[in-house]
Structure formats: structure tokens, C-alpha cells
Design an enzyme around this catalytic site. Sequence first.
Site, mmCIF file in Angstrom:
data_model
loop_
_atom_site.group_PDB
_atom_site.id
_atom_site.type_symbol
_atom_site.label_atom_id
_atom_site.label_comp_id
_atom_site.label_asym_id
_atom_site.label_seq_id
_atom_site.Cartn_x
_atom_site.Cartn_y
_atom_site.Cartn_z
ATOM 1 N N TRP A 180 36.612 26.045 46.159
ATOM 2 C CA TRP A 180 36.255 26.827 44.961
ATOM 3 C C TRP A 180 36.226 25.958 43.712
ATOM 4 O O TRP A 180 37.108 25.110 43.521
ATOM 5 C CB TRP A 180 37.315 27.915 44.788
ATOM 6 C CG TRP A 180 37.358 28.553 43.451
ATOM 7 C CD1 TRP A 180 38.037 28.106 42.342
ATOM 8 C CD2 TRP A 180 36.712 29.760 43.050
ATOM 9 N NE1 TRP A 180 37.839 28.972 41.287
ATOM 10 C CE2 TRP A 180 37.032 30.002 41.692
ATOM 11 C CE3 TRP A 180 35.880 30.683 43.711
ATOM 12 C CZ2 TRP A 180 36.561 31.106 40.985
ATOM 13 C CZ3 TRP A 180 35.416 31.795 42.999
ATOM 14 C CH2 TRP A 180 35.759 31.985 41.655
ATOM 15 N N ASN A 206 35.603 26.552 39.262
ATOM 16 C CA ASN A 206 35.130 27.351 38.122
ATOM 17 C C ASN A 206 34.887 26.447 36.920
ATOM 18 O O ASN A 206 34.151 25.459 37.086
ATOM 19 C CB ASN A 206 35.979 28.602 37.873
ATOM 20 C CG ASN A 206 37.474 28.407 37.721
ATOM 21 O OD1 ASN A 206 38.172 28.169 38.671
ATOM 22 N ND2 ASN A 206 37.976 28.549 36.504
ATOM 23 N N ASP A 207 35.415 26.730 35.786
ATOM 24 C CA ASP A 207 34.978 26.112 34.521
ATOM 25 C C ASP A 207 34.681 24.606 34.557
ATOM 26 O O ASP A 207 35.467 23.832 35.118
ATOM 27 C CB ASP A 207 36.071 26.240 33.453
ATOM 28 C CG ASP A 207 36.696 27.598 33.391
ATOM 29 O OD1 ASP A 207 36.296 28.489 34.126
ATOM 30 O OD2 ASP A 207 37.630 27.747 32.584
ATOM 31 N N ARG A 251 45.441 28.679 25.931
ATOM 32 C CA ARG A 251 44.839 27.718 26.869
ATOM 33 C C ARG A 251 43.468 27.190 26.451
ATOM 34 O O ARG A 251 42.831 27.695 25.557
ATOM 35 C CB ARG A 251 44.718 28.361 28.250
ATOM 36 C CG ARG A 251 43.925 29.644 28.309
ATOM 37 C CD ARG A 251 43.922 30.182 29.751
ATOM 38 N NE ARG A 251 43.247 31.441 29.862
ATOM 39 C CZ ARG A 251 43.848 32.633 29.736
ATOM 40 N NH1 ARG A 251 45.131 32.699 29.509
ATOM 41 N NH2 ARG A 251 43.138 33.754 29.853
ATOM 42 N N ASP A 252 43.050 26.171 27.206
ATOM 43 C CA ASP A 252 41.703 25.593 27.186
ATOM 44 C C ASP A 252 41.416 24.761 25.936
ATOM 45 O O ASP A 252 40.447 25.016 25.202
ATOM 46 C CB ASP A 252 40.628 26.691 27.349
ATOM 47 C CG ASP A 252 40.911 27.617 28.512
ATOM 48 O OD1 ASP A 252 41.632 27.190 29.438
ATOM 49 O OD2 ASP A 252 40.422 28.762 28.517
ATOM 50 N N TRP A 266 33.091 36.002 37.227
ATOM 51 C CA TRP A 266 34.436 36.301 37.723
ATOM 52 C C TRP A 266 34.444 37.589 38.531
ATOM 53 O O TRP A 266 35.116 37.692 39.548
ATOM 54 C CB TRP A 266 35.435 36.425 36.572
ATOM 55 C CG TRP A 266 36.005 35.117 36.133
ATOM 56 C CD1 TRP A 266 35.848 34.524 34.910
ATOM 57 C CD2 TRP A 266 36.833 34.225 36.899
ATOM 58 N NE1 TRP A 266 36.517 33.328 34.873
ATOM 59 C CE2 TRP A 266 37.133 33.126 36.083
ATOM 60 C CE3 TRP A 266 37.331 34.251 38.192
ATOM 61 C CZ2 TRP A 266 37.918 32.059 36.515
ATOM 62 C CZ3 TRP A 266 38.114 33.185 38.635
ATOM 63 C CH2 TRP A 266 38.396 32.113 37.802
ATOM 64 N N TRP A 271 39.799 31.272 44.179
ATOM 65 C CA TRP A 271 40.602 30.685 43.120
ATOM 66 C C TRP A 271 42.053 30.578 43.598
ATOM 67 O O TRP A 271 42.566 31.484 44.262
ATOM 68 C CB TRP A 271 40.509 31.585 41.879
ATOM 69 C CG TRP A 271 41.150 30.984 40.671
ATOM 70 C CD1 TRP A 271 40.548 30.181 39.749
ATOM 71 C CD2 TRP A 271 42.511 31.125 40.267
ATOM 72 N NE1 TRP A 271 41.460 29.807 38.798
ATOM 73 C CE2 TRP A 271 42.671 30.368 39.085
ATOM 74 C CE3 TRP A 271 43.622 31.793 40.778
ATOM 75 C CZ2 TRP A 271 43.875 30.280 38.400
ATOM 76 C CZ3 TRP A 271 44.832 31.698 40.104
ATOM 77 C CH2 TRP A 271 44.948 30.951 38.932
ATOM 78 N N SER A 277 41.964 24.687 32.255
ATOM 79 C CA SER A 277 40.835 24.013 31.600
ATOM 80 C C SER A 277 41.240 23.174 30.396
ATOM 81 O O SER A 277 42.246 23.439 29.742
ATOM 82 C CB SER A 277 39.808 25.046 31.168
ATOM 83 O OG SER A 277 39.114 25.490 32.299
ATOM 84 N N GLN A 323 37.515 23.013 37.150
ATOM 85 C CA GLN A 323 38.598 23.780 37.751
ATOM 86 C C GLN A 323 38.325 23.846 39.251
ATOM 87 O O GLN A 323 37.215 24.189 39.673
ATOM 88 C CB GLN A 323 38.639 25.179 37.137
ATOM 89 C CG GLN A 323 39.106 25.193 35.691
ATOM 90 C CD GLN A 323 40.585 24.921 35.589
ATOM 91 O OE1 GLN A 323 41.388 25.808 35.773
ATOM 92 N NE2 GLN A 323 40.966 23.688 35.295
HETATM 93 C C1 FRU Z 1 38.149 30.659 32.364
HETATM 94 C C2 FRU Z 1 39.581 30.425 32.774
HETATM 95 C C3 FRU Z 1 40.302 29.584 31.742
HETATM 96 C C4 FRU Z 1 41.396 28.949 32.530
HETATM 97 C C5 FRU Z 1 40.745 28.726 33.863
HETATM 98 C C6 FRU Z 1 41.670 28.879 35.033
HETATM 99 O O1 FRU Z 1 37.272 30.907 33.397
HETATM 100 O O2 FRU Z 1 40.235 31.649 32.986
HETATM 101 O O3 FRU Z 1 40.754 30.287 30.625
HETATM 102 O O4 FRU Z 1 41.835 27.756 31.956
HETATM 103 O O5 FRU Z 1 39.691 29.661 33.970
HETATM 104 O O6 FRU Z 1 41.058 28.469 36.217
#
Ligand code: FRU
Length: 495
Positions: free
Chosen positions: A39, A41-42, A169-170, A307, A66, A102, A58
Amino acid sequence: MAKPISGQLLKVRRMEKMQIHDIPKEERPVFHMSSPTGWINDPNGFSVFQGQYHLFFQYHPFSKKWGPMHWGHCTSKDLIRWEYLPAAMAPDESYDEGGCYSGSAIEVDGEHVLIYTGVMDRYLDDGFHYYRQVQCMAKGDGVDYVKHKENPVITGETTPEGSSLEDFRDPKVWKEEDGYYLVVGSRAEDGSGQILLYRSEDLERWEYVTVLDQSGNRYGKMWECPDFFALGDKQILVVSPQDMRAEGLEFHNGNNSIFIYGQYDKESHEFKREKVTSADYGLDFYASQTLLAQDGRRILVGWMQSWDANITPADFQWSGMMTVPRELTLERGRIYQRPVRELEAYRKDMVQYENLTITGSTVLENIRGRVLELLVEITEFEFDHFRIEFGKNDDYETFLQYSRKKRCLTIDRTHSGIDRDVVCRRKMEIAPMAGDNGGEVLKLRVLLDKYSVEVFANDGEKVMSSLFYTPLEADGIVFDCDGTAGINVVKYDLQ
Ligand code: FRU
């Protein structure tokens, strides 16, 4: 490197080496970065380091779902062909045991510095669930990264009173003349998102500066994955809010990405919001991040998946891909997005039709396929609805439909083989623009890469990105019109 690579990271690196090769090349997109295995993601740490583009992401390599987040890693010379590197980080320290979430990257004095969110997630002896998100740093040489001894570098205690310590975060970092800055997502006392600005001299000690903007419960709840940059005469704050509500066709329910246009005073650090638009009007787009290329282009890449509606086929060993990187420009008060120009080097076998009249269902010779670029200009509008159907055979199709009266473009993947109860249709307003010869023209630039479609309308005024996992033998393209449409078509295969 100073510290040996952790057992967890070694395990991942070994595993991904074996599994990447198990995934048939035919299954992968051709010009989109896709998950090495498991998997993703970001996009994270999208940056230039030693003259090459780096993209982290990610990553949960152990399954197609996830899970505890790692940072996967790839590089490219042209933003189109990506080469996988070994995973860069694993959740192997007390301050990120719940995941390396992230973050972003910057080149400093020959080192590649990653700033990311560590998730502290544990049960204390008294049974209390301790959960915090904190900002951390790692430094590396472009392959191996060592986490900073004094992590975390920012904790929630520095945030304004009432802010959440769990949702923080991020971080997105950049350099200004007077030091380093970062923006980070947070949740304010009212429970909805806010973006905080921090400043540092050395990337290690950070001071809180201000709240740049807040949702005030209008633009969704938690604001994730912020980015902040100047474009033309505007300052743009990009955020990805969770739990949004649709407002007409401008936003949609669930997780969105939005562009907040405004003015920024670098002295007072005040950001004044002027307007807010969706970043992408398709079904699959989230958590975008930008970089500033060496030639001055602002380039954005997003996670091309949703998501709430993950439609990855059950027999795939990977889940997740990125959009094609896009050049951003400010034109007529809006952000225009165009695929990076490097993509044009991959065009071959041009097929062209000019001044065609389409009535009813029409197949054009040599226009078919699943990895291609289609440029369609509609110049005569004697119809209510005009369609481009693709990924099509007797059983399947996905289509774009332009509704002339409503000035609205719809993407519809209802018949693309999805067997879950997920959203399959989304719309955006788009009016024809002034053509060269005094008339009106609606321009659609459509990129197909096996399982994805990205539509850039009117030279990038609005964009729609969506996934459709129709079997690859469904490669027909059909134009259809309930009246008469005058069109020009150019097609290139992309190799
Ligand atoms: C966004 C998110 C971020 C986080 C990450 C976790 O898609 O929820 O805020 O850092 O994915 O995987």
C-alpha cells in the site's frame, strides 16, 4: 552512516527487493509512479536533491491496506520515469513507533533533510492510551537516512492553546532569506483544521510563529498535508481537509484537497484568504505536495486514490499511484495545472483529425488504447450532450460527458467493473473559452495510463483525476453526441 539501519528497515528492504519483481510489469502504469509493493498513500519529501527529483511516499509494504507507516522512496530525472530506491524510514523509534507520517524534504549543505510526523502510540503501565503526533527530522545521502538524536524537534506543547495534541501532522518545510519555515496541520479548539507556521535557523530548534488560516468548521475538519508558496501575485495555501461537505460542484463530501488563494505579508506573517477552490474535481485525488524545480517551475503531485473508495482490484499486489506531476501557473486569477512538459518526450504515433462532425456514436480509425494522450477540441456545440467513452468494449466503459446547457463535465465510471457501493460519478463546471478564430472552444486534454484518467480542461483551468480498473483489453474509444459536435482530435501513444 553514524547509526546502523534498524532491523525493521532491513526487513522491509529485503522484502521489497523480492516482491517488486513479482509484480508483472504489464500491470503497472507506464508513466505514473505506482506502489513498489503493498500500500502507498501521500507523496512525501517531494524535492530536488543533488540535481535529481526525489519522491517519498507513505508506505505499508506488508499488505495492500494502510498499516504502520514507513517512507518508501523513488527518484527520477524527468518526473516521468521513476526508479525505486530502498525504503527510507521505518517506524522504529519511541517517537515514531506508531508510524512515520507525512512530511517533506529539503537539500541543505549536501545533505537531504527529511522533516516528518512521528506518531507516539502506546499503552502506559496504568492502561492509559498515550497518543501524540510530533515533528521529527532525519538526514541522509539520498539513499540512507539517519533520524536525529534529539527527536522530536517540535511537539504539540508549542501549539496555540486548545489545539489538539493528537492531530498535529504533515510538516512542509522551505527556506526563506531569513531562515527555514514550515507549515503543519493542526486541529483548533473548535475541532476543525488550522495551519500553523514555525520558523528555525537550523531545522533543529523551531519556534511557533502564527496560525496562517483556519477552517472554522466550514472547509472540513482536520486539515492535512499543507503546502504554502507564492504563485504569480498570489500566495497559495494548499490543504487537504478531512470530512468536507459538498458546496455545489466546488467541493465534494469526504476528503478533498483545496487551494486557498490569498495575500501574505512576510514581515507580519499574516495570510489573508481571498478565495477557495477545489484542487481537482475527479474521484481520486488527495494529499498533494509541491516542489520548486531548479528552473523555477512549481510542480505538484497528488495521491491518485481516495480514502473512502479504494477500488484496487483484489488480485493486485500493490495499491496506490501518484498523479502525473503538474506545472502550476496563475492565469486569470486561477491556478492552471498542466502535465509537466517532460511528458511530451514520450509521445509517439500521432493521429490527427481536423474539423470532424460527430453525430451519434463514432469510432475513429487508429484512436484506441489505454496508454495515451488525447487532445479534443469541441468547436461546434449543436448538442445537449457530447461524450468521450474510453476503456471500452462490449462489457465496460468509462466516459466523460459534456453537458452544453449546464456547462458541466461529468466523469462516470459506473460501468468500469466496480462491484462495491462507491462513488462513480463526479462533475465540474467548465465553460468553453475563446477560440483563435473568434468562436468558442472547449479543450480537453485526456491522459490515460491503463487504470487512470486525468482530464485537463481548457489548458489546465480545471482538472479531474480518476481511477478505473477496467480490464486492459477494453481499449476502445468512442465519441458520441445527441446532436452535432464539431471537433478536432489529436492522439499520441505514450511509451
Ligand atoms: C493524509 C494522511 C496524513 C498522514 C498520512 C498517514 O492522507 O492522513 O495526514 O500523515 O495520511 O498515512
